[in-house]
Design a protein around this motif. Structure first.
Motif, short mmCIF file in Angstrom:
data_model
loop_
_atom_site.label_atom_id
_atom_site.label_comp_id
_atom_site.label_asym_id
_atom_site.label_seq_id
_atom_site.Cartn_x
_atom_site.Cartn_y
_atom_site.Cartn_z
N MET A 1 0.83 -1.18 0.00
CA MET A 1 0.00 0.00 0.00
C MET A 1 0.88 1.25 0.00
O MET A 1 1.80 1.37 0.79
N ARG A 2 0.60 2.13 -0.91
CA ARG A 2 1.31 3.40 -0.98
C ARG A 2 0.45 4.48 -0.33
O ARG A 2 -0.75 4.53 -0.52
N THR A 3 1.10 5.34 0.42
CA THR A 3 0.41 6.42 1.11
C THR A 3 0.84 7.74 0.48
O THR A 3 2.02 7.96 0.22
N CYS A 4 -0.11 8.61 0.25
CA CYS A 4 0.16 9.91 -0.35
C CYS A 4 1.06 10.75 0.56
O CYS A 4 0.80 10.87 1.76
N LEU A 5 2.13 11.30 0.01
CA LEU A 5 3.04 12.13 0.77
C LEU A 5 2.41 13.48 1.14
O LEU A 5 2.84 14.12 2.08
N ARG A 6 1.42 13.87 0.38
CA ARG A 6 0.79 15.16 0.60
C ARG A 6 -0.28 15.12 1.68
O ARG A 6 -0.30 15.94 2.59
N CYS A 7 -1.22 14.16 1.57
CA CYS A 7 -2.37 14.16 2.49
C CYS A 7 -2.50 12.90 3.34
O CYS A 7 -3.36 12.83 4.21
N GLY A 8 -1.67 11.87 3.08
CA GLY A 8 -1.69 10.66 3.90
C GLY A 8 -2.76 9.64 3.52
O GLY A 8 -2.88 8.61 4.16
N CYS A 9 -3.50 9.89 2.46
CA CYS A 9 -4.56 8.99 2.00
C CYS A 9 -3.95 7.78 1.28
O CYS A 9 -2.86 7.86 0.73
N GLU A 10 -4.65 6.65 1.27
CA GLU A 10 -4.19 5.46 0.53
C GLU A 10 -4.32 5.73 -0.97
O GLU A 10 -5.36 6.18 -1.45
N MET A 11 -3.25 5.46 -1.73
CA MET A 11 -3.22 5.74 -3.15
C MET A 11 -3.71 4.55 -3.97
O MET A 11 -3.60 3.40 -3.55
N LYS A 12 -4.23 4.83 -5.14
CA LYS A 12 -4.63 3.79 -6.11
C LYS A 12 -3.37 3.43 -6.89
O LYS A 12 -2.83 4.25 -7.60
N GLU A 13 -2.91 2.18 -6.73
CA GLU A 13 -1.64 1.75 -7.33
C GLU A 13 -1.84 1.04 -8.67
O GLU A 13 -2.96 0.76 -9.08
N ILE A 47 -1.96 7.03 -7.82
CA ILE A 47 -2.68 8.29 -7.83
C ILE A 47 -3.51 8.40 -6.55
O ILE A 47 -4.21 7.46 -6.17
N CYS A 48 -3.42 9.54 -5.91
CA CYS A 48 -4.20 9.77 -4.69
C CYS A 48 -5.62 10.21 -5.08
O CYS A 48 -5.79 11.21 -5.77
N PRO A 49 -6.63 9.47 -4.62
CA PRO A 49 -8.01 9.83 -4.97
C PRO A 49 -8.50 11.07 -4.20
O PRO A 49 -9.49 11.68 -4.59
N GLN A 50 -7.79 11.45 -3.15
CA GLN A 50 -8.19 12.59 -2.33
C GLN A 50 -7.70 13.92 -2.91
O GLN A 50 -8.48 14.84 -3.11
N CYS A 51 -6.39 14.01 -3.18
CA CYS A 51 -5.82 15.30 -3.60
C CYS A 51 -5.27 15.30 -5.03
O CYS A 51 -4.90 16.33 -5.55
#
Length: 67
Positions: A1-13, A47-51
């Protein structure tokens, strides 16, 4: 699982990179002087679905340790 460096949300890999207007894609290489020299592999995208942050990564880093 990759975590967004910007907002901490789980990224779509395991997303892909495509060059618009061409079906070639992108390949990483160690030797810029040769057309097919020292291929490292095909980069993947998360890709982060949040930001919307985009992270480009190499799924198999063991090829970097060869040499």
């Amino acid at each position: 699982m990759r975590t967004c460096l910007r907002c901490g949300c789980e990224m779509k890999e395991n997303c892909d990179i495509r060059v618009e207007g061409a079906g070639y894609g992108v390949v990483l290489s160690r030797d810029a002087d040769k057309l097919f020299g020292g291929r490292i592999g095909k980069p993947r995208v998360a890709i982060c679905p949040q930001c919307g942050e985009v992270s480009i990564y190499l799924p198999d880093t063991s090829v970097l340790k060869k040499d």
